[in-house]
Write an enzyme that holds these catalytic residues in place. Structure first.
Site, mmCIF file in Angstrom:
data_model
loop_
_atom_site.group_PDB
_atom_site.id
_atom_site.type_symbol
_atom_site.label_atom_id
_atom_site.label_comp_id
_atom_site.label_asym_id
_atom_site.label_seq_id
_atom_site.Cartn_x
_atom_site.Cartn_y
_atom_site.Cartn_z
ATOM 1 N N LYS A 1 0.801 -1.056 0.038
ATOM 2 C CA LYS A 1 0.008 0.066 0.029
ATOM 3 C C LYS A 1 0.785 1.376 -0.125
ATOM 4 O O LYS A 1 0.419 2.181 -0.447
ATOM 5 C CB LYS A 1 -1.049 -0.115 1.227
ATOM 6 C CG LYS A 1 -2.195 -0.937 0.836
ATOM 7 C CD LYS A 1 -3.023 -0.675 2.118
ATOM 8 C CE LYS A 1 -4.311 -1.887 2.170
ATOM 9 N NZ LYS A 1 -5.366 -1.704 3.050
ATOM 10 N N TYR B 1 -12.384 -8.828 10.478
ATOM 11 C CA TYR B 1 -13.724 -9.277 10.363
ATOM 12 C C TYR B 1 -13.394 -10.801 10.396
ATOM 13 O O TYR B 1 -14.607 -11.392 9.926
ATOM 14 C CB TYR B 1 -14.305 -8.801 8.958
ATOM 15 C CG TYR B 1 -13.430 -8.823 8.117
ATOM 16 C CD1 TYR B 1 -13.193 -10.066 7.121
ATOM 17 C CD2 TYR B 1 -12.626 -7.681 7.384
ATOM 18 C CE1 TYR B 1 -12.473 -10.150 6.048
ATOM 19 C CE2 TYR B 1 -11.635 -7.635 6.250
ATOM 20 C CZ TYR B 1 -11.738 -9.038 5.614
ATOM 21 O OH TYR B 1 -10.847 -8.899 4.650
ATOM 22 N N GLY C 1 -15.080 -5.493 11.095
ATOM 23 C CA GLY C 1 -14.591 -4.576 9.995
ATOM 24 C C GLY C 1 -15.390 -5.031 8.546
ATOM 25 O O GLY C 1 -14.829 -4.469 7.633
HETATM 26 P P1 NAP Z 1 0.403 -3.253 9.844
HETATM 27 O O1 NAP Z 1 0.494 -1.817 9.211
HETATM 28 O O2 NAP Z 1 1.184 -4.292 9.781
HETATM 29 O O3 NAP Z 1 0.166 -2.870 11.515
HETATM 30 C C1 NAP Z 1 -0.089 -3.775 12.480
HETATM 31 C C2 NAP Z 1 -0.498 -3.014 13.947
HETATM 32 O O4 NAP Z 1 -0.457 -4.078 14.675
HETATM 33 C C3 NAP Z 1 0.781 -2.289 14.446
HETATM 34 O O5 NAP Z 1 0.203 -1.136 15.052
HETATM 35 C C4 NAP Z 1 1.482 -3.317 15.473
HETATM 36 O O6 NAP Z 1 2.351 -2.529 16.503
HETATM 37 C C5 NAP Z 1 0.296 -4.033 15.738
HETATM 38 N N1 NAP Z 1 0.574 -5.368 16.454
HETATM 39 C C6 NAP Z 1 0.961 -6.351 15.636
HETATM 40 N N2 NAP Z 1 1.398 -7.388 16.430
HETATM 41 C C7 NAP Z 1 1.180 -7.064 17.683
HETATM 42 C C8 NAP Z 1 1.297 -7.614 19.208
HETATM 43 N N3 NAP Z 1 1.791 -9.021 19.131
HETATM 44 N N4 NAP Z 1 1.015 -6.915 20.139
HETATM 45 C C9 NAP Z 1 0.560 -5.680 19.882
HETATM 46 N N5 NAP Z 1 0.412 -4.994 18.758
HETATM 47 C C10 NAP Z 1 0.581 -5.676 17.506
HETATM 48 O O7 NAP Z 1 -1.060 -3.713 9.602
HETATM 49 P P2 NAP Z 1 -2.528 -2.965 8.865
HETATM 50 O O8 NAP Z 1 -2.567 -2.994 7.589
HETATM 51 O O9 NAP Z 1 -2.671 -1.729 9.820
HETATM 52 O O10 NAP Z 1 -3.484 -3.903 9.501
HETATM 53 C C11 NAP Z 1 -4.077 -3.906 10.715
HETATM 54 C C12 NAP Z 1 -5.291 -4.754 10.726
HETATM 55 O O11 NAP Z 1 -6.435 -4.073 10.129
HETATM 56 C C13 NAP Z 1 -5.302 -5.985 10.120
HETATM 57 O O12 NAP Z 1 -6.024 -6.990 11.131
HETATM 58 C C14 NAP Z 1 -6.304 -5.896 8.964
HETATM 59 O O13 NAP Z 1 -6.963 -7.052 8.566
HETATM 60 C C15 NAP Z 1 -7.149 -4.928 9.360
HETATM 61 N N6 NAP Z 1 -7.841 -4.007 8.165
HETATM 62 C C16 NAP Z 1 -9.095 -4.342 7.981
HETATM 63 C C17 NAP Z 1 -9.494 -3.543 6.868
HETATM 64 C C18 NAP Z 1 -11.001 -3.656 6.392
HETATM 65 O O14 NAP Z 1 -11.453 -3.459 5.477
HETATM 66 N N7 NAP Z 1 -11.849 -4.181 7.467
HETATM 67 C C19 NAP Z 1 -8.743 -2.667 5.909
HETATM 68 C C20 NAP Z 1 -7.425 -2.526 6.401
HETATM 69 C C21 NAP Z 1 -6.797 -3.399 7.492
HETATM 70 P P3 NAP Z 1 3.835 -2.185 16.401
HETATM 71 O O15 NAP Z 1 3.808 -0.995 15.461
HETATM 72 O O16 NAP Z 1 4.434 -2.090 17.648
HETATM 73 O O17 NAP Z 1 4.444 -3.443 15.342
#
Ligand code: NAP
Length: 290
Positions: free
Chosen positions: A71, A229, A250
């Site tokens: 992205k 979701y 979501g």
């Molecule tokens: P990302 O950029 O990889 O960010 C992951 C986030 O999760 C970071 O804040 C990370 O913290 C935290 N994290 C990961 N493992 C962790 C742990 N063990 N303990 C505490 N924090 C942890 O991912 P993203 O693209 O933002 O996506 C995040 C979520 O949103 C995903 O589950 C995705 O499926 C969902 N999402 C849904 C939609 C939708 O249309 N519904 C769209 C986009 C995303 P750190 O910074 O400390 O690593």
């Protein structure tokens, strides 16, 4: 549908793409709207993103969605980037133009439409955002843009939360976002909050996991919105509900980010009744997978 020489193609690029629900959204939309269009997922291996975007342009694919992990990286492969997507630093939708692709971010507007649809308002609200990754960053921008009172942005890695807060506060009218370490949630002042779960913790198959397990935290949450979701009800959502709050997953965000992309590709407005048909298909698909 019958595919012929005039059928337009749209698709998804990412890695992996095997479990995506986007074909359900776009192929249902094409059928409902009577468009001769097909939507296909394309896995793109790391290091081959630029080639993939150039190849898609050469093949005249009308539009693409972009998912993890591309992205941000895709921005460097585009002819033009919409101002909002530029501010968020992430693009999830490409629209083919005469000179190449123009990038947009429909995740943020998708979340907003999903919230409106559930009767969740942002103006004047006090918000807790869990996470500071790509999705949470877009959520923090959305909150500032829609006039929330303040946002407590909690993340495991404080620096990442600080970076997002500085970025959003710079574009907002004042200090709206306050960064915190995840474990410092108890410093959030008394009151009731809208909490948006934007980390990847709790995703299937590790659905028993949750970033904050302390029930005292959930006493402060009147509404919880998990961007995840799958599973249908995350542990975060269950804890919100058990403390008397309303909780949402979501799937509607996914639905509306797809609908907005489809509207951009086809220069149409998708009526709400059609959106609900697509949502029904998504839920059906989901139930089948359980
Ligand atoms: P990302 O950029 O990889 O960010 C992951 C986030 O999760 C970071 O804040 C990370 O913290 C935290 N994290 C990961 N493992 C962790 C742990 N063990 N303990 C505490 N924090 C942890 O991912 P993203 O693209 O933002 O996506 C995040 C979520 O949103 C995903 O589950 C995705 O499926 C969902 N999402 C849904 C939609 C939708 O249309 N519904 C769209 C986009 C995303 P750190 O910074 O400390 O690593």
């Amino acid at each position: 549908m019958e595919i012929n020489g005039k059928t337009r193609t749209c698709g998804l690029i990412g890695c992996p793409v095997e479990h995506t629900l986007s074909p359900v959204i776009h192929n249902t939309l094409a059928a409902q709207m009577g468009h001769d269009l097909v939507y296909v997922p394309f896995p793109v291996q790391p290091g081959r993103l630029r080639e993939a975007v150039q190849g898609a342009d050469a093949l005249q694919l009308s539009g693409l969605n972009v998912t993890v992990p591309y992205k941000s990286e895709v921005i460097g492969c585009l002819q033009e980037v919409d101002a909002l997507a530029q501010t968020i630093g992430a693009v999830n939708t490409l629209v083919r133009t005469a000179g190449g692709y123009k990038g947009y971010n429909t995740d943020m507007e998708g979340l907003y439409r999903a919230m409106m649809n559930e009767g969740i308002r942002l103006a004047g609200e006090r918000v807790i955002v869990l996470g500071a990754g790509g999705a949470a960053r877009a959520v923090a921008h959305l909150c500032a843009l829609k006039g929330v009172e303040r946002v407590y942005l909690l993340n495991r890695t404080l620096e990442r939360a600080q970076t997002v807060a500085e970025e959003v506060n710079r574009t907002a009218a004042g200090e709206v976002v306050f960064p915190l370490l995840l474990q410092d949630y108890d410093v959030i002042p008394e009151g009731t909050y809208l909490a948006i779960q934007g980390t990847s913790v709790g995703l299937s198959p590790r659905e028993q996991e949750v970033v904050i397990a302390d029930r005292a935290f959930y006493e402060k949450v009147h509404t919880g919105f998990d961007l995840i979701y799958n599973p249908w009800e995350t542990t975060f959502m269950r804890l919100v509900r058990e403390s008397g709050g309303r909780a949402y997953n979501g799937l509607k965000m996914l639905l509306y980010q797809g609908i907005i992309a489809y509207e951009l590709w086809n220069d149409v407005h998708v009526p709400e009744e059609t959106a609900q048909v697509v949502y029904g298909k998504l839920k059906e698909h989901f139930v089948k997978k359980q």
